[in-house]
Design a protein around this motif. Structure first.
Motif: not given
Lengths: 66, 155
Positions: B54, B66-67, B70-71, B107, B110-111, B114, B119, B122
């Motif tokens: 990242q 975790d996501w 960042w979200n 974001k 990692l996912n 979404e 969620k 990590r």
């Protein structure tokens, strides 16, 4: 440290499991340069190259930045 | 994504400095909106990347963030970015462009779609979940680099 698991037991499809190489770290390792990243740059990252050497047949899943 | 500093420096013109800077700010705002609008930008519900390295990551980002973190950071900064149309607006706003850049990048990595099930994951958890044969880790360059080079924070 305890690893977290996905909620509700979500599992990736088999095609995503056990890749030859995964990489975590900073953006230099993902091909970023001057705060810029593209799918083409990510496809040429160091881990993508290592994966090609370890398993030439495996299509390394570099981030496909739109 | 978000900022192409290399291109921005090429585009700077001393003959139209303010105009060019305004154009770059508008491009940044539009770009951020596209990344952060919650739309699924990868057309594959189970998409995942083998490389989740990242932007701006330090050691703590691999094992602590975790996501969802960042979200939230992206949402907060995108809210502050609303209405920004010039360098003056950006300076007066509370937007942290570095945080926004890092959050949008993390974001997506990692996912990308979404998924609610991911969620709390990590980077280290994604690797543990997918069990690669080899895990490559490259970390350390950003310990101080971002602060000194981009954020003007000195220890």
């Amino acid at each position: 440290m305890t690893f977290r698991t996905s909620k509700n037991g979500y599992a990736f499809p088999d095609a995503f499991m056990h890749p030859p190489v995964m990489a975590i770290g900073d953006s230099i390792y993902n091909g970023m340069r001057f705060a810029t990243i593209t799918a083409e740059m990510a496809a040429k990252s160091t881990p993508a190259g290592v994966s090609r050497v370890i398993d030439p047949a495996y299509p390394f899943l570099a981030p496909r930045y739109p | 994504m978000l900022i192409d500093i290399e291109q921005a420096l090429r585009d700077i013109s001393l003959g139209d400095l303010i105009g060019r800077l305004r154009g770059q700010i508008r491009a940044l705002v539009a770009n951020a909106g596209r990344w952060g609008d919650g739309q699924h930008i990868v057309d594959a519900p189970d998409a995942a990347w083998d490389n989740v390295s990242q932007a701006g990551a330090e050691v703590t980002d691999l094992v602590d963030r975790d996501w969802a973190f960042w979200n939230d950071l992206a949402k907060d900064n995108l809210k502050k970015l609303k209405g920004v149309d010039s360098l003056e607006d950006l300076t007066k706003s509370d937007v942290n462009v570095i945080d926004l850049h890092m959050a949008l990048n993390a974001k997506f990595l990692l996912n990308p779609n979404e998924r609610s099930e991911l969620k709390k994951m990590r980077p280290i958890d994604l690797a543990a979940l997918r069990k690669p044969k080899y895990l490559l880790i490259n970390i350390g360059a950003n310990h101080g680099l971002i602060d000194v080079m981009f954020a003007r924070r000195r220890g």
